[in-house]
Design a protein around this motif. Structure first.
Motif, PDB file in Angstrom:
ATOM      1  N   ILE A  40       0.898  -1.294   0.170  1.00  0.00           N
ATOM      2  CA  ILE A  40       0.027   0.036  -0.069  1.00  0.00           C
ATOM      3  C   ILE A  40       0.953   1.149   0.060  1.00  0.00           C
ATOM      4  N   ILE A  41       1.856   1.106   0.791  1.00  0.00           N
ATOM      5  CA  ILE A  41       2.704   2.515   1.112  1.00  0.00           C
ATOM      6  C   ILE A  41       3.617   2.498  -0.612  1.00  0.00           C
ATOM      7  N   GLN A  42       3.827   1.503  -1.252  1.00  0.00           N
ATOM      8  CA  GLN A  42       4.514   1.625  -2.585  1.00  0.00           C
ATOM      9  C   GLN A  42       3.521   2.439  -3.575  1.00  0.00           C
ATOM     10  N   GLN A  43       2.279   1.830  -3.597  1.00  0.00           N
ATOM     11  CA  GLN A  43       1.416   2.481  -4.482  1.00  0.00           C
ATOM     12  C   GLN A  43       1.204   3.872  -4.018  1.00  0.00           C
ATOM     13  N   TRP A  44       1.043   4.270  -2.685  1.00  0.00           N
ATOM     14  CA  TRP A  44       0.941   5.813  -2.303  1.00  0.00           C
ATOM     15  C   TRP A  44       2.063   6.584  -2.688  1.00  0.00           C
ATOM     16  N   LEU A  45       3.251   6.104  -2.875  1.00  0.00           N
ATOM     17  CA  LEU A  45       4.525   6.856  -3.180  1.00  0.00           C
ATOM     18  C   LEU A  45       4.515   7.090  -4.799  1.00  0.00           C
ATOM     19  N   VAL A  46       3.810   5.937  -5.464  1.00  0.00           N
ATOM     20  CA  VAL A  46       3.844   6.085  -6.970  1.00  0.00           C
ATOM     21  C   VAL A  46       2.981   7.462  -7.445  1.00  0.00           C
ATOM     22  N   GLU A  47       1.615   7.112  -6.557  1.00  0.00           N
ATOM     23  CA  GLU A  47       0.518   8.331  -6.814  1.00  0.00           C
ATOM     24  C   GLU A  47       1.236   9.643  -6.469  1.00  0.00           C
ATOM     25  N   LEU A  48       1.773   9.704  -5.080  1.00  0.00           N
ATOM     26  CA  LEU A  48       2.322  10.987  -4.929  1.00  0.00           C
ATOM     27  C   LEU A  48       3.356  11.392  -5.872  1.00  0.00           C
ATOM     28  N   ALA A  49       4.173  10.580  -6.450  1.00  0.00           N
ATOM     29  CA  ALA A  49       5.269  11.219  -7.397  1.00  0.00           C
ATOM     30  C   ALA A  49       4.593  11.496  -8.673  1.00  0.00           C
ATOM     31  N   ALA A  50       3.403  10.815  -9.022  1.00  0.00           N
ATOM     32  CA  ALA A  50       2.660  11.286 -10.042  1.00  0.00           C
ATOM     33  C   ALA A  50       1.953  12.835 -10.163  1.00  0.00           C
ATOM     34  N   LYS A  51       1.539  12.902  -8.725  1.00  0.00           N
ATOM     35  CA  LYS A  51       0.950  14.375  -8.347  1.00  0.00           C
ATOM     36  C   LYS A  51       1.909  15.424  -8.334  1.00  0.00           C
ATOM     37  N   LEU A  52       2.944  15.084  -7.769  1.00  0.00           N
ATOM     38  CA  LEU A  52       4.329  16.108  -7.784  1.00  0.00           C
ATOM     39  C   LEU A  52       4.688  16.263  -9.206  1.00  0.00           C
ATOM     40  N   THR A  53       5.006  15.287  -9.968  1.00  0.00           N
ATOM     41  CA  THR A  53       5.305  15.305 -11.348  1.00  0.00           C
ATOM     42  C   THR A  53       4.373  16.497 -12.047  1.00  0.00           C
ATOM     43  N   SER A  54       3.137  16.157 -11.959  1.00  0.00           N
ATOM     44  CA  SER A  54       2.211  17.121 -12.601  1.00  0.00           C
ATOM     45  C   SER A  54       2.023  18.663 -12.139  1.00  0.00           C
ATOM     46  N   HIS A  55       2.504  18.723 -10.704  1.00  0.00           N
ATOM     47  CA  HIS A  55       2.306  20.045 -10.149  1.00  0.00           C
ATOM     48  C   HIS A  55       3.778  20.613 -10.463  1.00  0.00           C
ATOM     49  N   PHE A  56       4.722  20.029 -10.660  1.00  0.00           N
ATOM     50  CA  PHE A  56       6.006  20.735 -11.057  1.00  0.00           C
ATOM     51  C   PHE A  56       5.846  20.918 -12.507  1.00  0.00           C
ATOM     52  N   ALA A  57       5.413  20.041 -13.252  1.00  0.00           N
ATOM     53  CA  ALA A  57       5.245  20.564 -14.655  1.00  0.00           C
ATOM     54  C   ALA A  57       4.463  21.873 -15.042  1.00  0.00           C
ATOM     55  N   ASN A  58       3.424  21.939 -14.024  1.00  0.00           N
ATOM     56  CA  ASN A  58       2.633  22.976 -14.345  1.00  0.00           C
ATOM     57  C   ASN A  58       3.215  24.410 -13.969  1.00  0.00           C
ATOM     58  N   GLU A  59       4.116  24.215 -12.832  1.00  0.00           N
ATOM     59  CA  GLU A  59       5.101  25.282 -12.465  1.00  0.00           C
ATOM     60  C   GLU A  59       5.986  25.677 -13.528  1.00  0.00           C
ATOM     61  N   GLU A  60       6.637  24.750 -14.130  1.00  0.00           N
ATOM     62  CA  GLU A  60       7.648  24.817 -15.118  1.00  0.00           C
ATOM     63  C   GLU A  60       7.391  25.244 -16.594  1.00  0.00           C
ATOM     64  N   LYS A  61       6.272  24.722 -16.920  1.00  0.00           N
ATOM     65  CA  LYS A  61       5.740  24.915 -18.174  1.00  0.00           C
ATOM     66  C   LYS A  61       4.850  25.790 -18.303  1.00  0.00           C
ATOM     67  N   GLY A  62       4.300  26.245 -17.278  1.00  0.00           N
ATOM     68  CA  GLY A  62       3.057  27.056 -17.183  1.00  0.00           C
ATOM     69  C   GLY A  62       3.339  28.510 -16.970  1.00  0.00           C
ATOM     70  N   VAL A  63       2.691  29.313 -16.530  1.00  0.00           N
ATOM     71  CA  VAL A  63       3.066  30.759 -16.467  1.00  0.00           C
ATOM     72  C   VAL A  63       3.814  31.071 -15.277  1.00  0.00           C
ATOM     73  N   TYR A  64       3.871  30.356 -13.949  1.00  0.00           N
ATOM     74  CA  TYR A  64       4.443  30.524 -12.767  1.00  0.00           C
ATOM     75  C   TYR A  64       5.965  30.905 -13.143  1.00  0.00           C
ATOM     76  N   PHE A  65       6.920  30.278 -13.241  1.00  0.00           N
ATOM     77  CA  PHE A  65       8.241  30.653 -13.208  1.00  0.00           C
ATOM     78  C   PHE A  65       8.489  31.683 -14.458  1.00  0.00           C
ATOM     79  N   GLU A  66       7.667  31.197 -15.723  1.00  0.00           N
ATOM     80  CA  GLU A  66       8.109  32.154 -16.996  1.00  0.00           C
ATOM     81  C   GLU A  66       7.602  33.557 -16.362  1.00  0.00           C
ATOM     82  N   GLU A  67       6.541  34.013 -15.847  1.00  0.00           N
ATOM     83  CA  GLU A  67       5.974  34.996 -15.409  1.00  0.00           C
ATOM     84  C   GLU A  67       6.977  35.703 -14.614  1.00  0.00           C
ATOM     85  N   ILE A  68       7.618  34.953 -13.568  1.00  0.00           N
ATOM     86  CA  ILE A  68       8.567  35.580 -12.698  1.00  0.00           C
ATOM     87  C   ILE A  68       9.775  35.996 -13.382  1.00  0.00           C
TER      88      ILE A  68
END
Length: 108
Positions: A1-29
């Motif tokens: 169960i912990i392994q699956q949770w870590l996989v899901e956390l990694a997927a959510k963080l990957t998406s979050h980070f991609a939104n910051e990097e490819k989105g407006v966040y860093f570009e605008e700054i």
């Protein structure tokens, strides 16, 4: 169960980070405050480091002698990961504040 949770956390963080990097966040700054481009790049590198930390945690759970995980070591590693996430978020907040709230005295 912990392994699956870590996989899901990694997927959510990957998406979050991609939104910051490819989105407006860093570009605008960087557009608003080019002097902060190095700091923005450093934060983007931290994204990869945080994801690598999660990968290492997942490996710790997967590869253990006799099939038993060293739960205390994993707990400590996860607590370290959480601290690094909090520090990272703090640095991102400081970057945003620096970009939007600093008056660099361009003169009138």
């Amino acid at each position: 169960i912990i392994q699956q949770w870590l996989v899901e956390l990694a997927a959510k963080l990957t998406s979050h980070f991609a939104n910051e990097e490819k989105g407006v966040y860093f570009e605008e700054i960087v557009e608003l405050a080019p002097r902060l481009s190095s700091a923005a790049e450093a934060l983007q590198r931290e994204h990869r480091e945080l994801l690598n930390s999660l990968d290492r945690l997942h490996e710790q759970l997967s590869v253990t002698p006799n099939g038993l995980a060293d739960l205390e070591a994993i707990r400590q590693a996860f607590e370290s990961f959480l601290r690094e996430c909090a520090l990272h978020e703090s640095r991102e907040t400081a970057l945003v504040q620096e970009a939007y709230l600093s008056d660099i005295g361009m003169g009138d």
